[in-house]
Design a protein around this motif. Structure first.
Motif, PDB file in Angstrom:
ATOM      1  N   ASN A  64       1.056  -2.336  13.589  1.00 42.77           N
ATOM      2  CA  ASN A  64       0.297  -2.199  12.563  1.00 42.77           C
ATOM      3  C   ASN A  64       0.708  -0.901  11.920  1.00 42.77           C
ATOM      4  OD1 ASN A  64      -1.189  -4.361  12.868  1.00 42.77           O
ATOM      5  ND2 ASN A  64      -2.823  -3.326  14.266  1.00 42.77           N
ATOM      6  N   MET A  65       0.347  -0.704  10.409  1.00 37.53           N
ATOM      7  CA  MET A  65       0.454   0.662   9.758  1.00 37.53           C
ATOM      8  C   MET A  65      -0.703   1.170   9.013  1.00 37.53           C
ATOM      9  SD  MET A  65       3.549   1.192   7.279  1.00 37.53           S
ATOM     10  CE  MET A  65       3.098  -0.062   5.987  1.00 37.53           C
ATOM     11  N   SER A  66      -0.791   2.279   9.116  1.00 40.26           N
ATOM     12  CA  SER A  66      -1.901   2.842   7.840  1.00 40.26           C
ATOM     13  C   SER A  66      -1.142   3.915   7.204  1.00 40.26           C
ATOM     14  CB  SER A  66      -3.203   3.564   8.664  1.00 40.26           C
ATOM     15  OG  SER A  66      -2.751   4.985   9.181  1.00 40.26           O
ATOM     16  N   VAL A  67      -1.383   3.789   5.799  1.00 38.52           N
ATOM     17  CA  VAL A  67      -0.885   4.906   4.863  1.00 38.52           C
ATOM     18  C   VAL A  67      -2.216   5.502   4.315  1.00 38.52           C
ATOM     19  CG1 VAL A  67       1.306   3.725   4.460  1.00 38.52           C
ATOM     20  CG2 VAL A  67      -0.590   2.944   3.293  1.00 38.52           C
ATOM     21  N   SER A  68      -2.073   7.020   4.112  1.00 38.24           N
ATOM     22  CA  SER A  68      -3.129   7.573   3.823  1.00 38.24           C
ATOM     23  C   SER A  68      -2.780   8.733   2.615  1.00 38.24           C
ATOM     24  CB  SER A  68      -3.816   8.347   5.081  1.00 38.24           C
ATOM     25  OG  SER A  68      -4.051   7.235   5.991  1.00 38.24           O
ATOM     26  N   MET A  69      -3.724   8.964   1.742  1.00 40.57           N
ATOM     27  CA  MET A  69      -3.643  10.203   0.758  1.00 40.57           C
ATOM     28  C   MET A  69      -4.934  10.787   0.914  1.00 40.57           C
ATOM     29  SD  MET A  69      -2.287  10.181  -3.022  1.00 40.57           S
ATOM     30  CE  MET A  69      -0.459   9.886  -2.371  1.00 40.57           C
ATOM     31  N   CYS A  70      -4.512  12.120   1.095  1.00 43.14           N
ATOM     32  CA  CYS A  70      -5.710  13.095   1.458  1.00 43.14           C
ATOM     33  C   CYS A  70      -5.699  14.042   0.248  1.00 43.14           C
ATOM     34  CB  CYS A  70      -5.539  13.656   2.806  1.00 43.14           C
ATOM     35  SG  CYS A  70      -6.993  14.454   3.489  1.00 43.14           S
ATOM     36  N   PHE A  71      -7.021  14.185  -0.335  1.00 45.44           N
ATOM     37  CA  PHE A  71      -7.141  15.168  -1.406  1.00 45.44           C
ATOM     38  C   PHE A  71      -8.088  16.440  -0.990  1.00 45.44           C
ATOM     39  CE2 PHE A  71      -7.069  10.784  -2.946  1.00 45.44           C
ATOM     40  CZ  PHE A  71      -5.828  10.966  -3.928  1.00 45.44           C
ATOM     41  N   ALA A  72      -7.658  17.637  -1.300  1.00 48.71           N
ATOM     42  CA  ALA A  72      -8.270  18.652  -1.044  1.00 48.71           C
ATOM     43  C   ALA A  72      -9.566  18.451  -2.112  1.00 48.71           C
ATOM     44  CB  ALA A  72      -7.555  20.033  -1.553  1.00 48.71           C
ATOM     45  N   VAL A  73     -10.859  18.618  -1.556  1.00 50.70           N
ATOM     46  CA  VAL A  73     -11.968  18.728  -2.338  1.00 50.70           C
ATOM     47  C   VAL A  73     -12.108  20.013  -3.031  1.00 50.70           C
ATOM     48  CG1 VAL A  73     -14.606  18.466  -2.500  1.00 50.70           C
ATOM     49  CG2 VAL A  73     -13.171  16.974  -0.780  1.00 50.70           C
ATOM     50  N   ASN A  74     -12.090  20.181  -4.286  1.00 55.67           N
ATOM     51  CA  ASN A  74     -11.908  21.595  -5.151  1.00 55.67           C
ATOM     52  C   ASN A  74     -12.492  21.125  -6.444  1.00 55.67           C
ATOM     53  OD1 ASN A  74      -9.675  20.214  -6.466  1.00 55.67           O
ATOM     54  ND2 ASN A  74      -8.405  21.258  -5.393  1.00 55.67           N
ATOM     55  N   ASP A  75     -12.633  22.050  -7.268  1.00 57.52           N
ATOM     56  CA  ASP A  75     -13.252  21.905  -8.725  1.00 57.52           C
ATOM     57  C   ASP A  75     -12.347  20.678  -9.525  1.00 57.52           C
ATOM     58  OD1 ASP A  75     -15.147  23.711  -8.025  1.00 57.52           O
ATOM     59  OD2 ASP A  75     -14.155  25.292  -8.896  1.00 57.52           O
TER      60      ASP A  75
ATOM     61  N   PRO B  20       0.708  -1.292  -0.101  1.00 55.08           N
ATOM     62  CA  PRO B  20       0.182  -0.022  -0.107  1.00 55.08           C
ATOM     63  C   PRO B  20       0.850   1.277  -0.122  1.00 55.08           C
ATOM     64  CG  PRO B  20      -0.944  -1.590   1.753  1.00 55.08           C
ATOM     65  CD  PRO B  20       0.417  -2.141   1.114  1.00 55.08           C
ATOM     66  N   GLU B  21       2.004   1.437   0.677  1.00 59.37           N
ATOM     67  CA  GLU B  21       2.793   2.533   1.023  1.00 59.37           C
ATOM     68  C   GLU B  21       3.328   2.914  -0.458  1.00 59.37           C
ATOM     69  OE1 GLU B  21       6.520   4.510   3.548  1.00 59.37           O
ATOM     70  OE2 GLU B  21       5.791   2.391   4.046  1.00 59.37           O
ATOM     71  N   ARG B  22       3.706   1.707  -1.304  1.00 62.13           N
ATOM     72  CA  ARG B  22       4.537   2.002  -2.409  1.00 62.13           C
ATOM     73  C   ARG B  22       3.413   2.682  -3.597  1.00 62.13           C
ATOM     74  NH1 ARG B  22       5.991  -2.079  -6.222  1.00 62.13           N
ATOM     75  NH2 ARG B  22       6.196  -3.558  -4.524  1.00 62.13           N
TER      76      ARG B  22
END
Length: 504
Positions: free
Chosen positions: A428-439, A315-317
Motif C-alpha cells: 500500500n502507499m500513502s501520499v501526503s501534503m502538509c501545510f504550515a498553519v500560518n496567516d 493521488p501522487e501526481r
C-alpha cells in the motif's frame, strides 16, 4: 580520463601551492627564485594560468623537483579528495549555475583553501559511503534541492505546456478538467514523432515487473507494461510527448525505475514529467477548482478525493501538481510532500519520496530512527490495511489531520491519500501534503479563517505529534515503538554541562 583545460590548470595550481608550502616558501620567495612575477605565480596557484614549458622548468628548479613530477596530475595524499572530485563527473556534469554557483567561484574556493575543502569533501564522501549512497541517489537529492529552491514551479515548462495545449487540445472552459485524451497522445507519438508503441506482459516477463515502461531509441519503440492503469498509461505517454516536444535528447530510457548516466538525464526526466503533469492537469482549471474548494466553510475528504478523480489522476501526481500551483498562485509555500510504502502485516514504513518547500520544522528522512506513528500518513495506512483485511475494501482513502509538534508548538494541516500500490508486490502507499498553519493558509482556506480554532474543528482530528520516537518526550504515548534514546542522551549532556557549571 581527458580533463577540461580549466581542471588541469586547477590541478597544477593546487600541486604547485602544496609543494611551495611543504618547502616553506612564500609566494614572493618562489617568484624571486623562479624569475617570475608574484602576480603570475598567484594566478597559477589559483588555477587561472597554466605556464609554458620554460616557466614550468624555472618553477621546478626553484623547488628542486623534477619537471615530470611537477606536471604530473597526481596530487599528494592531502589533496586526493579534491583530485577525486575534479576527476569525477561532478564538475563536468552538474550544471552548477542551476544552483546559483559560478563554476569559476568553486574552482577558486578549492584553490584558496585546498586543505579545508579537501577535509570537507572527504567527510561528505565518507558519509555517502557509510549510508551506501549511490550516484543516482546523489543526483536525485540534488534534483530535489533544485526543486525546493524554485518552489517546484518552472514558468518555462509551464509555457511549453500551454503552447502544447493551445496547439493540440484547447480548453473549452475553466470549470471542466478535460485531461488530454490518451488517444491524442498515442496519435501524436505515432504520426508526429514516429514512435511505435508496444506492450509487454509482466506475467510472462517477471523480470520486467518493476518497470512501467522503457524506450528503445534504435527502433524508436516505447514499450509499456500491460498491467498499467489508465492514469499511469496516460502519464507515461504524456511524459514521452514531453521528451519529444521539448526536444530533450539526453534522457533516461526506463521508468519508474530510472537508470541514469548523468545529472542532465535526471533533470530532463524531471522536466518531461513536469510537462506531463502540466498538460494532464491544466493549471487554470486546477486553480479554479482549488479556489472553490478552499472557499467552503468546512473541509470534506470525499470532495477532495472526488477532485482527484475528476482530473483522472493518481493521488501522487495530483499532489505533485498541487506543489506547483499552490506556491505560485496561492502564495502557500510553507508545505512539504512525502510518500510512504507499507506492506500489510509488517510494522515498517518506508519513506520513498519527499520534498520540502517549507524551511520550518517538518518530518524528514532520518536514518535508524522510527517516525512518530501519530501522523496521519501512517495511521491512514493502518486503517487501509484493516479495511482490506476485514471489509474487503479495494478503494482509496482520504484523511485530514491537524498536527502540533510537542516541542515547538508548530501546527500543520496534513492531507493524506492511501490506496493499494503495485498489487503484485502486495504493498500500500500513502501520499501526503502538509501545510504550515500560518496567516497565509488561514486567508486562503476559509474553514481555517478566524475565529476558527484548529483544535475545535470537528471534521478534522487534532493530534500532538513529534518527529521520531527516539527524540520524543511524550512518555505515555501508546503508539511509541522505540525508547527516546536521542532525547535521553541530549538531556544527559545538558545535565553534565549544568554540573560542570556548578563546579565553577
Amino acid at each position: 580520463m581527458n580533463l577540461p583545460a580549466d581542471h588541469i590548470r586547477l590541478l597544477f595550481g593546487l600541486k604547485l601551492r602544496q609543494l611551495r608550502i611543504d618547502r616553506g616558501l612564500s609566494v614572493s620567495e618562489l617568484a624571486q627564485q623562479s624569475g617570475l612575477s608574484i602576480s603570475y605565480v598567484t594566478e597559477i596557484e589559483k588555477g587561472r594560468k597554466y605556464p609554458k614549458a620554460d616557466k614550468i622548468s624555472a618553477l621546478a628548479n626553484a623547488m628542486q623537483v623534477d619537471y615530470d613530477t611537477l606536471v604530473s596530475l597526481k596530487l599528494s595524499k592531502k589533496l586526493e579528495p579534491i583530485s577525486d572530485l575534479i576527476r569525477s563527473k561532478f564538475l563536468t556534469e552538474i550544471p552548477l549555475e542551476l544552483f546559483g554557483i559560478d563554476p569559476s567561484d568553486l574552482l577558486e574556493l578549492l584553490a584558496e583553501a585546498p586543505a579545508k575543502v579537501s577535509a570537507m569533501i572527504r567527510t561528505f564522501m565518507d558519509i555517502a559511503l557509510s549510508y551506501n549512497m549511490s550516484v543516482e541517489r546523489l543526483y536525485l537529492t540534488m534534483l530535489r534541492s533544485y526543486q525546493e529552491l524554485h518552489d517546484n514551479y518552472f514558468p518555462d515548462i509551464e509555457a511549453d505546456a500551454d503552447r502544447f495545449l493551445n496547439e493540440f487540445s484547447p480548453s473549452t472552459g475553466a470549470a471542466s478538467p478535460q485531461p488530454v485524451p490518451e488517444a491524442l497522445l498515442n496519435n501524436l507519438l505515432k504520426t508526429r514523432y514516429n514512435i511505435r508503441i508496444d506492450y509487454f506482459d509482466p506475467l510472462t516477463h517477471p523480470e520486467l515487473v518493476s518497470l512501467r515502461s522503457f524506450f528503445r531509441p534504435e527502433s524508436q519503440t516505447l514499450h509499456l507494461n500491460a498491467g498499467l492503469t489508465a492514469e499511469q498509461r496516460s502519464f507515461i505517454l504524456a511524459r514521452e510527448v514531453g521528451f519529444q516536444f521539448m526536444n530533450l535528447k539526453n534522457r533516461p530510457y526506463t521508468y519508474s525505475w530510472v537508470e541514469v548516466d548523468s545529472f542532465e538525464q535526471v533533470l530532463n526526466n524531471y522536466k518531461a514529467s513536469y510537462f506531463a503533469s502540466a498538460i494532464l492537469i491544466r493549471r487554470d482549471v486546477l486553480v479554479a477548482r482549488l479556489s472553490e474548494l478552499f472557499n467552503r466553510d468546512t473541509w470534506s475528504n470525499e470532495d477532495f478525493l472526488q477532485l482527484i478523480t475528476d482530473f483522472e489522476s493518481t493521488p501522487e501526481r495530483f499532489f505533485y501538481r498541487l506543489s506547483n500551483v499552490l506556491p505560485s498562485h496561492f502564495g502557500v509555500d510553507q508545505l512539504f510532500f512525502y510518500r510512504f510504502n507499507h506492506t500489510p502485516g509488517q510494522t515498517a514504513f518506508q519513506l520513498t519520496k519527499e520534498m520540502h518547500l517549507s524551511r520550518q520544522q517538518g518530518p524528514r528522512s532520518i536514518v535508524n530512527e522510527h517516525f512518530c506513528r501519530r501522523w496521519i500518513a501512517w495511521t491512514i495506512l493502518q486503517e487501509l490495511q484493516f479495511l482490506q483485511q476485514n471489509k474487503g475494501f479495494d478503494g482509496t482513502l482520504c484523511r485530514a489531520q491537524f498536527s502540533e509538534y510537542a516541542d515547538s508548538g508548530q501546527q500543520y494541516l496534513l492531507i493524506s491519500v492511501a490506496h493499494a500500490f503495485q498489487p503484485h508486490f502486495q504493498q500500500n502507499m500513502s501520499v501526503s501534503m502538509c501545510f504550515a498553519v500560518n496567516d497565509t493558509l488561514k486567508q486562503k482556506m476559509k474553514f481555517l479563517a478566524p475565529p476558527h480554532d484548529v483544535r475545535a474543528l470537528t471534521n478534522i482530528p487534532f493530534r500532538i505529534v513529534n518527529q521520531t520516537c527516539e527524540r520524543c518526550g511524550i512518555f505515555d504515548c501508546r503508539e511509541r515503538v522505540a525508547s527516546p534514546s536521542v532525547l535521553q542522551k541530549k538531556r544527559q549532556f545538558e545535565a553534565t554541562k549544568k554540573a560542570m557549571e556548578a563546579l565553577r
